[in-house]
Design a protein around this motif. Structure first.
Motif, PDB file in Angstrom:
ATOM      1  N   GLN A  60       1.025  -1.139  -0.113  1.00 28.73           N
ATOM      2  CA  GLN A  60       0.098   0.006   0.207  1.00 28.73           C
ATOM      3  C   GLN A  60       0.850   1.196  -0.134  1.00 28.73           C
ATOM      4  O   GLN A  60       0.621   2.096  -0.680  1.00 28.73           O
ATOM      5  CB  GLN A  60      -1.057   0.124   1.310  1.00 28.73           C
ATOM      6  N   ASN A  61       1.695   1.428   0.852  1.00 27.54           N
ATOM      7  CA  ASN A  61       2.734   2.458   1.049  1.00 27.54           C
ATOM      8  C   ASN A  61       3.608   2.541  -0.338  1.00 27.54           C
ATOM      9  O   ASN A  61       3.709   3.666  -0.717  1.00 27.54           O
ATOM     10  CB  ASN A  61       3.498   2.532   2.041  1.00 27.54           C
ATOM     11  N   ALA A  62       4.118   1.495  -0.750  1.00 26.66           N
ATOM     12  CA  ALA A  62       4.896   1.591  -2.132  1.00 26.66           C
ATOM     13  C   ALA A  62       4.177   1.933  -3.183  1.00 26.66           C
ATOM     14  O   ALA A  62       4.735   2.968  -3.917  1.00 26.66           O
ATOM     15  CB  ALA A  62       5.470   0.013  -1.999  1.00 26.66           C
ATOM     16  N   GLY A  63       3.090   1.576  -3.393  1.00 23.99           N
ATOM     17  CA  GLY A  63       2.202   2.015  -4.564  1.00 23.99           C
ATOM     18  C   GLY A  63       1.889   3.565  -4.633  1.00 23.99           C
ATOM     19  O   GLY A  63       2.328   4.163  -5.744  1.00 23.99           O
ATOM     20  N   ALA A  64       1.394   4.139  -3.216  1.00 22.26           N
ATOM     21  CA  ALA A  64       1.284   5.430  -2.936  1.00 22.26           C
ATOM     22  C   ALA A  64       2.678   6.183  -3.335  1.00 22.26           C
ATOM     23  O   ALA A  64       2.666   7.388  -4.007  1.00 22.26           O
ATOM     24  CB  ALA A  64       0.504   5.631  -1.885  1.00 22.26           C
ATOM     25  N   ALA A  65       3.563   5.667  -2.733  1.00 22.67           N
ATOM     26  CA  ALA A  65       4.849   6.642  -2.821  1.00 22.67           C
ATOM     27  C   ALA A  65       5.388   6.461  -4.217  1.00 22.67           C
ATOM     28  O   ALA A  65       5.882   7.491  -4.586  1.00 22.67           O
ATOM     29  CB  ALA A  65       5.644   6.147  -1.844  1.00 22.67           C
ATOM     30  N   LEU A  66       5.269   5.483  -4.997  1.00 25.66           N
ATOM     31  CA  LEU A  66       5.926   5.139  -6.164  1.00 25.66           C
ATOM     32  C   LEU A  66       5.135   6.095  -7.293  1.00 25.66           C
ATOM     33  O   LEU A  66       5.569   6.706  -8.038  1.00 25.66           O
ATOM     34  CB  LEU A  66       5.938   3.849  -6.731  1.00 25.66           C
ATOM     35  N   ASN A  67       3.783   6.246  -6.970  1.00 27.31           N
ATOM     36  CA  ASN A  67       2.997   6.801  -7.711  1.00 27.31           C
ATOM     37  C   ASN A  67       3.145   8.582  -7.556  1.00 27.31           C
ATOM     38  O   ASN A  67       3.276   9.199  -8.539  1.00 27.31           O
ATOM     39  CB  ASN A  67       1.426   6.826  -7.399  1.00 27.31           C
ATOM     40  N   GLU A  68       3.458   9.052  -6.432  1.00 28.94           N
ATOM     41  CA  GLU A  68       3.874  10.185  -6.092  1.00 28.94           C
ATOM     42  C   GLU A  68       5.225  10.595  -6.827  1.00 28.94           C
ATOM     43  O   GLU A  68       5.305  11.753  -7.353  1.00 28.94           O
ATOM     44  CB  GLU A  68       3.925  10.548  -4.494  1.00 28.94           C
ATOM     45  N   ALA A  69       6.377   9.831  -6.546  1.00 30.45           N
ATOM     46  CA  ALA A  69       7.598  10.021  -7.316  1.00 30.45           C
ATOM     47  C   ALA A  69       7.515  10.092  -8.608  1.00 30.45           C
ATOM     48  O   ALA A  69       8.171  10.828  -9.371  1.00 30.45           O
ATOM     49  CB  ALA A  69       8.286   8.852  -6.521  1.00 30.45           C
ATOM     50  N   ALA A  70       6.765   9.297  -9.215  1.00 27.41           N
ATOM     51  CA  ALA A  70       6.576   8.983 -10.604  1.00 27.41           C
ATOM     52  C   ALA A  70       6.010  10.455 -11.304  1.00 27.41           C
ATOM     53  O   ALA A  70       6.401  11.234 -12.363  1.00 27.41           O
ATOM     54  CB  ALA A  70       5.875   8.044 -11.383  1.00 27.41           C
ATOM     55  N   ASN A  71       4.779  10.762 -10.554  1.00 29.45           N
ATOM     56  CA  ASN A  71       4.467  12.145 -10.933  1.00 29.45           C
ATOM     57  C   ASN A  71       5.098  13.234 -10.772  1.00 29.45           C
ATOM     58  O   ASN A  71       5.089  14.264 -11.731  1.00 29.45           O
ATOM     59  CB  ASN A  71       2.952  12.242 -10.129  1.00 29.45           C
ATOM     60  N   ARG A  72       5.575  13.244  -9.640  1.00 28.78           N
ATOM     61  CA  ARG A  72       6.912  14.603  -9.318  1.00 28.78           C
ATOM     62  C   ARG A  72       7.971  14.518 -10.547  1.00 28.78           C
ATOM     63  O   ARG A  72       8.329  15.583 -10.976  1.00 28.78           O
ATOM     64  CB  ARG A  72       7.529  14.535  -8.118  1.00 28.78           C
ATOM     65  N   LEU A  73       8.442  13.337 -10.730  1.00 29.01           N
ATOM     66  CA  LEU A  73       9.387  13.386 -12.009  1.00 29.01           C
ATOM     67  C   LEU A  73       8.859  13.736 -13.160  1.00 29.01           C
ATOM     68  O   LEU A  73       9.629  14.418 -13.894  1.00 29.01           O
ATOM     69  CB  LEU A  73       9.834  11.794 -11.892  1.00 29.01           C
ATOM     70  N   ALA A  74       7.662  13.234 -13.568  1.00 28.96           N
ATOM     71  CA  ALA A  74       6.922  13.826 -14.824  1.00 28.96           C
ATOM     72  C   ALA A  74       7.116  15.291 -15.013  1.00 28.96           C
ATOM     73  O   ALA A  74       7.132  15.995 -15.888  1.00 28.96           O
ATOM     74  CB  ALA A  74       5.618  13.155 -15.195  1.00 28.96           C
ATOM     75  N   GLN A  75       6.682  15.990 -13.936  1.00 25.27           N
ATOM     76  CA  GLN A  75       6.483  17.387 -13.595  1.00 25.27           C
ATOM     77  C   GLN A  75       7.834  18.093 -14.033  1.00 25.27           C
ATOM     78  O   GLN A  75       8.047  19.095 -14.616  1.00 25.27           O
ATOM     79  CB  GLN A  75       5.843  17.927 -12.298  1.00 25.27           C
TER      80      GLN A  75
END
Length: 75
Positions: A51-66
């Motif tokens: 659960q934590n990994a999925g949310a954190a990876l999603n946030e990291a990927a979105n930040r990276l894309a920005q």
């Protein structure tokens, strides 16, 4: 120009309790590289589980894309 690159890391660093996403980006013009940059985003987690990994990876990927988008606009 266009963007090319390589995803270097997309996963959890259990030793530092972080999700890590890193990407080497290259802006090219007619196939010739003109600007290169390495991007890396780390997002801390309280617990390394699905659960934590999925949310954190999603946030990291979105930040990276920005960050990549902002870099492309600036170049």
């Amino acid at each position: 120009g266009s963007l090319a690159g390589q995803l270097l890391e997309f996963g959890m660093a259990a030793s530092t309790m972080e999700a890590v996403v890193s990407f080497d980006a290259v802006l090219t013009n007619r196939g010739n590289p003109i600007v290169k940059r390495r991007f890396e985003v780390r997002v801390p987690v309280n617990k390394v589980d699905a659960q934590n990994a999925g949310a954190a990876l999603n946030e990291a990927a979105n930040r990276l894309a920005q960050e990549i988008t902002d870099w492309i606009i600036a170049n």
